[in-house]
Design a protein around this motif. Structure first.
Motif, PDB file in Angstrom:
ATOM      1  N   THR A  71       0.835  -1.209   0.000  1.00  0.00           N
ATOM      2  CA  THR A  71       0.000   0.000   0.000  1.00  0.00           C
ATOM      3  C   THR A  71       0.865   1.253   0.000  1.00  0.00           C
ATOM      4  N   GLU A  72       1.880   1.273   0.856  1.00  0.00           N
ATOM      5  CA  GLU A  72       2.761   2.437   0.942  1.00  0.00           C
ATOM      6  C   GLU A  72       3.525   2.645  -0.364  1.00  0.00           C
ATOM      7  N   SER A  73       3.977   1.555  -0.977  1.00  0.00           N
ATOM      8  CA  SER A  73       4.742   1.678  -2.222  1.00  0.00           C
ATOM      9  C   SER A  73       3.870   2.163  -3.373  1.00  0.00           C
ATOM     10  N   VAL A  74       2.625   1.686  -3.438  1.00  0.00           N
ATOM     11  CA  VAL A  74       1.726   2.147  -4.497  1.00  0.00           C
ATOM     12  C   VAL A  74       1.408   3.625  -4.300  1.00  0.00           C
ATOM     13  N   ALA A  75       1.182   4.033  -3.056  1.00  0.00           N
ATOM     14  CA  ALA A  75       0.900   5.443  -2.780  1.00  0.00           C
ATOM     15  C   ALA A  75       2.099   6.317  -3.144  1.00  0.00           C
ATOM     16  N   ARG A  76       3.301   5.831  -2.865  1.00  0.00           N
ATOM     17  CA  ARG A  76       4.503   6.593  -3.219  1.00  0.00           C
ATOM     18  C   ARG A  76       4.650   6.700  -4.735  1.00  0.00           C
ATOM     19  N   ALA A  77       4.370   5.608  -5.434  1.00  0.00           N
ATOM     20  CA  ALA A  77       4.457   5.633  -6.897  1.00  0.00           C
ATOM     21  C   ALA A  77       3.458   6.638  -7.472  1.00  0.00           C
TER      22      ALA A  77
END
Length: 446
Positions: A71-77
């Protein structure tokens, strides 16, 4: 039992698109496929940024929650896409799908946005792990059209959810247990949109990951290849059973210029900025040293004007150095050139330029493949006989992978026109090439 992955990743531009907007990553713990969209608005930029952003997940075992990490990585992307578009208005309208699988021990987490797909082949049964975020899928879900009708619907490619830096696209998230001998596949709709799931299941059931991926790409091209085709396949194996360890990056994210651009965008952290500042300081110091060297040269020249014999000696030395430098530059330039051609019987990679000076060749073979020149379709065979230029060794390897796929397409039933067996009276046998995973960088291992 400790489980690991043995994986392969391949991407092909297809037969219609001018460029490849797909990006994919395969590593010891992470599989990612991103299908860029936007055409002139740079879908390849969006997909390469997202893949570069998520690649950081492929580190040591997280130890934490898989879904939190995804979730955090998708939000960062998504945030990186927003910042990139805000900084360059010409990129407005770009976006990408995202399907990612992240392993931790015996569990795998899934994050999904768009219409790329993830599949699991277990015990001979194929299970689709993702749900398409498309307009026609919503019609199917509501019972307004059948799945068969959706396959030919004129708006089947219309996405209802994607990463575009403008709309908050919440990913579908799930976790499942994995078993030894499981086979996972992540692909773009360039495959799933033209090859049926029954055919995908049959092709996934045998062969090494790279072999299966290349067969599926060949089938998608045989079906018309209307879109970019990207396939990532991973087998779950015992950790002692020679798992893969080298990350693979294919498609747009594997292009050096796009990869560097994405890396610069993703590494905008304080540490990254500090490294950039150190680089600027080093450049300033080098500029000062160059200025000092120039001033010293000026003093020398002034002294040389007063002493004729010193001046003549300096000029002679300078000319000699220039000739030597020019020769070194030429040799270095030739050494950075690569092309793919025939070594007489098989496809090979050559270093140098495809020219001769008198009887001296300006190239040497560096890699000979098992792809017989005569096993290629007519057009590919003609290109190989003329020599196919490559930007670098990695690009030459990508050309070989493409040719390997072309040769593989001639080994299936009813090969495309131009294959040796499809030419009336050719009588030429088609050697079946032995395929192995193409490595994203030199030194990678299957």
């Amino acid at each position: 039992m400790t489980l690991s992955l043995r994986y392969a990743a391949h991407s092909d531009v297809g037969l219609v698109r001018a460029g490849n907007e797909d990006s994919a990553y395969a590593g010891p713990r992470l599989l990612v496929v991103a299908d860029g969209m936007g055409g002139a608005a740079a879908g390849e930029v969006a997909s390469s940024i997202v893949v570069a952003s998520l690649a950081g997940l492929d580190d040591d075992d997280l130890g934490g929650d898989l879904l939190d990490a995804l979730t955090e990585s998708v939000a960062r992307a998504e945030s990186l896409l927003t910042k990139t578009i805000n900084a360059d208005s010409s990129l407005e309208g770009m976006g990408t799908t995202l399907t990612a699988l992240l392993w931790s021990g015996t569990r795998v987490g899934l994050a999904h946005v768009g219409d790329s797909r993830a599949y699991l082949l277990r015990g001979g049964d194929l299970l689709r792990l993702t749900h398409d975020h498309t307009y026609v899928q919503t019609l199917v879900d509501r019972g307004e059209i059948s799945a068969e009708e959706a396959e030919s619907h004129p708006r089947r490619s219309l996405l209802m959810r994607a990463l575009d830096g403008r709309n908050d696209a919440q990913p579908d998230l799930s976790v499942r247990e994995v078993r030894a001998a499981d086979r996972f596949m992540v692909c773009s709709d360039g495959l799933s949109g033209v090859v049926s799931e029954s055919t995908i299941s049959e092709e996934l059931a045998f062969g090494q990951p790279s072999e299966a991926a290349l067969r599926l790409i060949a089938l998608a091209k045989k079906a018309g290849g209307p879109d970019n085709i990207t396939v990532v396949i991973a087998d779950v194996v015992d950790a002692d059973d020679r798992p893969a360890t080298q990350a693979l990056v294919v498609g747009a994210a594997g292009e050096p210029e796009l990869a560097q651009r994405a890396a610069d965008i993703v590494d905008a952290s304080p540490a990254g900025k500090a490294r950039a500042q150190l680089g600027e300081n080093a450049l300033k110091e080098e500029s000062q040293r160059a200025k000092e060297r120039f001033e010293a040269d000026e003093d020398f020249e002034n002294s040389a004007r007063r002493q004729r014999w010193i001046r003549r000696g300096a000029i002679t030395a300078l000319v000699a150095l220039l000739i030597i430098a020019l020769g070194v530059v030429c040799i270095q330039w030739i050494g950075r050139q690569f092309y793919v051609a025939s070594n007489g019987t098989n496809v090979a990679i050559f270093q140098g330029v495809n020219q001769h000076i008198a009887w001296i060749s300006l190239a040497k073979p560096v890699t000979s493949t098992d792809i017989a020149t005569q096993s290629l379709p007519e057009q590919s065979r003609f290109q190989v006989e003329q020599g196919i230029s490559a930007k670098n060794l990695e690009d030459a390897q990508r050309v070989v992978d493409r040719l390997r796929g072309d040769a593989s397409s001639c080994t299936i039933a009813n090969p495309p026109a131009g294959c040796p067996s499809s030419q009336p009276g050719s009588g030429l046998p088609i050697p079946a090439p032995t395929v192995s995973p193409r490595l994203a960088t030199p030194g990678t291992t299957p």
